[in-house]
Design an enzyme around this catalytic site. Structure first.
Site, PDB file in Angstrom:
ATOM      1  N   LYS A  90      12.076   2.957   5.837  1.00  0.00           N
ATOM      2  CA  LYS A  90      12.167   4.384   5.525  1.00  0.00           C
ATOM      3  C   LYS A  90      13.509   4.725   4.879  1.00  0.00           C
ATOM      4  O   LYS A  90      13.588   5.585   3.997  1.00  0.00           O
ATOM      5  CB  LYS A  90      11.971   5.210   6.794  1.00  0.00           C
ATOM      6  N   ASN A 117       4.209   0.784   2.069  1.00  0.00           N
ATOM      7  CA  ASN A 117       4.109  -0.326   3.004  1.00  0.00           C
ATOM      8  C   ASN A 117       4.248  -1.657   2.274  1.00  0.00           C
ATOM      9  O   ASN A 117       3.508  -1.926   1.333  1.00  0.00           O
ATOM     10  CB  ASN A 117       2.760  -0.288   3.715  1.00  0.00           C
ATOM     11  N   ARG A 174       0.852  -1.186   0.000  1.00  0.00           N
ATOM     12  CA  ARG A 174       0.000   0.000   0.000  1.00  0.00           C
ATOM     13  C   ARG A 174       0.886   1.232   0.000  1.00  0.00           C
ATOM     14  O   ARG A 174       1.737   1.401   0.876  1.00  0.00           O
ATOM     15  CB  ARG A 174      -0.924   0.038   1.215  1.00  0.00           C
ATOM     16  N   SER A 222      -2.785  -3.152   6.056  1.00  0.00           N
ATOM     17  CA  SER A 222      -4.088  -3.560   6.573  1.00  0.00           C
ATOM     18  C   SER A 222      -5.255  -2.759   6.015  1.00  0.00           C
ATOM     19  O   SER A 222      -5.085  -1.812   5.259  1.00  0.00           O
ATOM     20  CB  SER A 222      -4.098  -3.469   8.096  1.00  0.00           C
ATOM     21  N   GLU A 258       4.745   7.051   2.412  1.00  0.00           N
ATOM     22  CA  GLU A 258       5.504   5.828   2.610  1.00  0.00           C
ATOM     23  C   GLU A 258       4.934   4.733   1.720  1.00  0.00           C
ATOM     24  O   GLU A 258       3.809   4.824   1.222  1.00  0.00           O
ATOM     25  CB  GLU A 258       5.479   5.391   4.067  1.00  0.00           C
ATOM     26  N   LYS A 293      11.751  10.544  10.922  1.00  0.00           N
ATOM     27  CA  LYS A 293      11.088   9.240  10.874  1.00  0.00           C
ATOM     28  C   LYS A 293      12.097   8.121  11.169  1.00  0.00           C
ATOM     29  O   LYS A 293      13.122   8.011  10.501  1.00  0.00           O
ATOM     30  CB  LYS A 293      10.454   9.013   9.498  1.00  0.00           C
ATOM     31  N   GLU A 343       7.139   0.874  11.622  1.00  0.00           N
ATOM     32  CA  GLU A 343       5.805   0.879  11.045  1.00  0.00           C
ATOM     33  C   GLU A 343       4.791   0.951  12.178  1.00  0.00           C
ATOM     34  O   GLU A 343       5.095   0.657  13.329  1.00  0.00           O
ATOM     35  CB  GLU A 343       5.569  -0.398  10.225  1.00  0.00           C
ATOM     36  N   GLY A 344       3.557   1.340  11.831  1.00  0.00           N
ATOM     37  CA  GLY A 344       2.477   1.238  12.792  1.00  0.00           C
ATOM     38  C   GLY A 344       1.972   2.542  13.362  1.00  0.00           C
ATOM     39  O   GLY A 344       1.041   2.559  14.131  1.00  0.00           O
ATOM     40  N   ARG A 375      -8.155   7.423   4.907  1.00  0.00           N
ATOM     41  CA  ARG A 375      -8.207   7.645   6.348  1.00  0.00           C
ATOM     42  C   ARG A 375      -8.255   9.142   6.629  1.00  0.00           C
ATOM     43  O   ARG A 375      -7.555   9.926   5.989  1.00  0.00           O
ATOM     44  CB  ARG A 375      -6.988   7.016   7.036  1.00  0.00           C
TER      45      ARG A 375
END
Length: 560
Positions: A395, A232, A214, A237, A230, A449, A453-454, A536
């Site tokens: 990253k 992923n 993604r 998810s 970024e 950064k 992740e997360g 989102r």
């Protein structure tokens, strides 16, 4: 919003119908790269600092209308002409409060009937036992307007990014060299590189390579550019719940068309769950053992389990493929590697390993979890992702790929290279002295950064200056654990965000994630496509993002 960026922009452009490459009618994936510990306290962390200035709307106790259940896989074709009566998207804050009450009530009913659910954070069992203590997923009541030209752009580059990940993953020297400084100061990245190095030593070749990715973007207000936050490559998810939100919004717009006057067909079809499932099933088929299973690697407590179960259901019902769910600790205890490389877990041969855990240090509580990761990597099972795909999503690699002439190392097509570079934000290593100095002087223009992740990991504002000065004073080389990224400043839009059954009027920003599925067997590319999307939305004053991390809500896009 695993990025933790601030203020995404929602712009407008002329409306036309979707091109064929933006269609998501073929089946497919799922990280956010996000942490899976959902934050549904009351009030939630997402709203804690904003409730005083929010307009809370109470939901009536009696029903207003019936909702017909819709399936996530249902396909809606885009209309080539929008009716004259349909206006540009309205300002949600101007909607009559009584209508908002009806929208909210019916949205809650729809979520309950159609599985747009997560586990209740207030219940410990909700993360381990399905069907217990469920609440609706945090959602926006109406879709977010998004320029169709940028939507097309994001769809077009998805297959190019898929191919880039695959090619970078095969260049072990590039991965090891690019992350050589990082591994000295970042124990987590060091352990991943250690496994990767062992695979290089034994010349472990992944003939079947599966990627469910993604790429996340925001629209920069000043430049009017769609900039990548970024890429992923592990645990991408919300392919399951994300496509449900598109159906929720389409249903609400259809039902309340007279009151809102928006065309439900301007919400693009989102078939991400089935497209991820199709890619997983195709990889399973290429493995060649009909008795083998697809194993989901999961966290011990997973309140976002229903997003994952949507994929399992699609695999079972559409492809007749069995799935199992195991934690890293369980894999270490129950797994064994046979002489031919077959991975057997709890007596079942595993054809495909799909990671929904293992992307953060918190997933590795002991050597047991690291042992499981090495065991899986040594097997001939198809890994999604393999250790090399995982490292390609870090990253630092993102920053290295943004350097001049680096993309040319992996891609030949100049047009493809130009399309990728067009969406690169500014990315710098902390050993670049001029940028380091500028970030200390103007910290508000940068984001620091780490290789994580997360969501919830980035550094902003004055904290950037303090962190850089500390690193400078220490002089230990710890700066290699971070990169600097251009801070994106998008437009702020009005939205109505709903958590725990209560809608709140908020000023918000949004982030678009476009899924991609990729499957290669030796030299043959079997799947390379854009595969749905995730929108989102969060309160504009929040730096961090991520639905599972508790900062954002699920949304959909309305093409303008």
């Amino acid at each position: 919003m695993g990025s933790g960026y601030s203020s995404p922009s929602i712009l407008q452009s002329s409306s036309t119908c979707l091109p064929s490459y933006c269609s998501t009618t073929s089946p497919f994936q799922s990280q956010e790269s996000q942490t899976n510990s959902l934050n549904f306290c009351s009030p939630t962390r997402f709203l804690e600092t904003h409730l005083r200035k929010s307009s809370k709307i109470l939901i009536p106790r009696s029903p207003f209308s019936a909702i017909s259940p819709l399936k996530c896989a249902k396909v809606h074709k885009m209309e080539t002409q929008v009716e004259d009566s349909v206006k540009p998207i309205v300002d949600p804050h101007d909607i009559d409060p009584k209508l908002v009450q009806k929208l909210a009530y019916d949205a809650l009913v729809w979520c309950s009937l159609n599985g747009l659910l997560v586990g209740d954070r207030n219940s410990k069992r909700s993360g381990t036992v399905p069907g217990v203590d469920m609440v609706h997923a945090p959602v926006a009541l109406l879709p977010m307007s998004f320029p169709e030209s940028h939507w097309k752009q994001a769809c077009e580059v998805a297959p190019i990014f898929n191919e880039l990940v695959d090619r970078v993953s095969q260049d072990g020297e590039f991965l090891q060299q690019s992350l050589s400084r990082t591994k000295k100061v970042d124990p987590f990245t060091s352990r991943l590189l250690e496994i990767h190095s062992k695979m290089l030593e034994i010349n472990k070749i992944e003939e079947i390579r599966l990627g469910l990715h993604r790429s996340d973007y925001m629209l920069d207000e000043q430049t009017k550019l769609l900039l990548q936050i970024e890429l992923n490559t592990i645990s991408s998810s919300f392919s399951g719940l994300g496509c449900l939100v598109s159906e929720l919004h389409r249903s609400l717009l259809q039902q309340y068309r007279e009151g809102i006057a928006l065309d439900p067909n301007r919400i693009p079809t989102n078939n991400a769950a089935n497209q991820f499932a199709e890619a997983l099933a195709k990889a399973w088929n290429e493995y060649g053992d009909p008795r083998a299973v697809i194993m989901f690697v999961v966290q011990a407590e997973e309140r976002n389990m229903y997003d994952q179960h949507w994929l399992s259901a699609s695999l079972r019902e559409r492809h007749q493929v069995t799935t199992i769910r195991k934690t890293l600790a369980e894999i270490d205890a129950l797994g064994e590697l046979q002489q031919d490389g077959t991975l057997v877990v709890d007596g079942q041969a595993v054809a495909v390993i799909y990671f929904r855990a293992g992307y953060a240090p918190s997933d590795y509580h002991s050597e047991s979890e690291w042992g499981a990761r090495l065991l899986m990597e040594q097997s001939r099972a198809v890994k999604c992702p393999s250790i090399s795909y995982h490292l390609t999503g870090t990253k630092k690699i993102q920053q290295e790929l943004a350097k001049p002439n680096v993309l040319e190392r992996f891609l030949e097509n100049k047009d493809d290279i130009a399309k990728l570079r067009k969406c690169f934000a500014g990315l710098w290593s902390l050993d670049e002295s001029d940028t380091f100095k500028d970030a200390i002087e103007k910290p508000g223009l940068y984001v620091m950064k780490p290789q994580r992740e997360g969501g919830g990991n980035n550094i902003y504002g004055e904290d950037v200056r303090e962190a850089l000065l500390k690193l400078q004073k220490e002089g230990t080389g710890s700066d290699a654990a971070y990169i600097l990224m251009q801070r994106i400043f998008p437009n702020i839009s009005n939205s109505i965000l709903m958590r725990e059954g209560i809608p709140h009027k908020e000023q918000t920003i949004s982030e678009l994630g476009v899924y991609g599925s990729y499957l290669r067997n030796k030299n043959e590319v079997l799947i390379n496509q854009q595969a749905g999307y995730l929108m989102r939305t969060k309160v504009s004053s929040s730096n961090e993002g991520g639905v599972a991390a508790g900062f954002a809500v699920l949304d959909s896009i309305y093409l303008v």
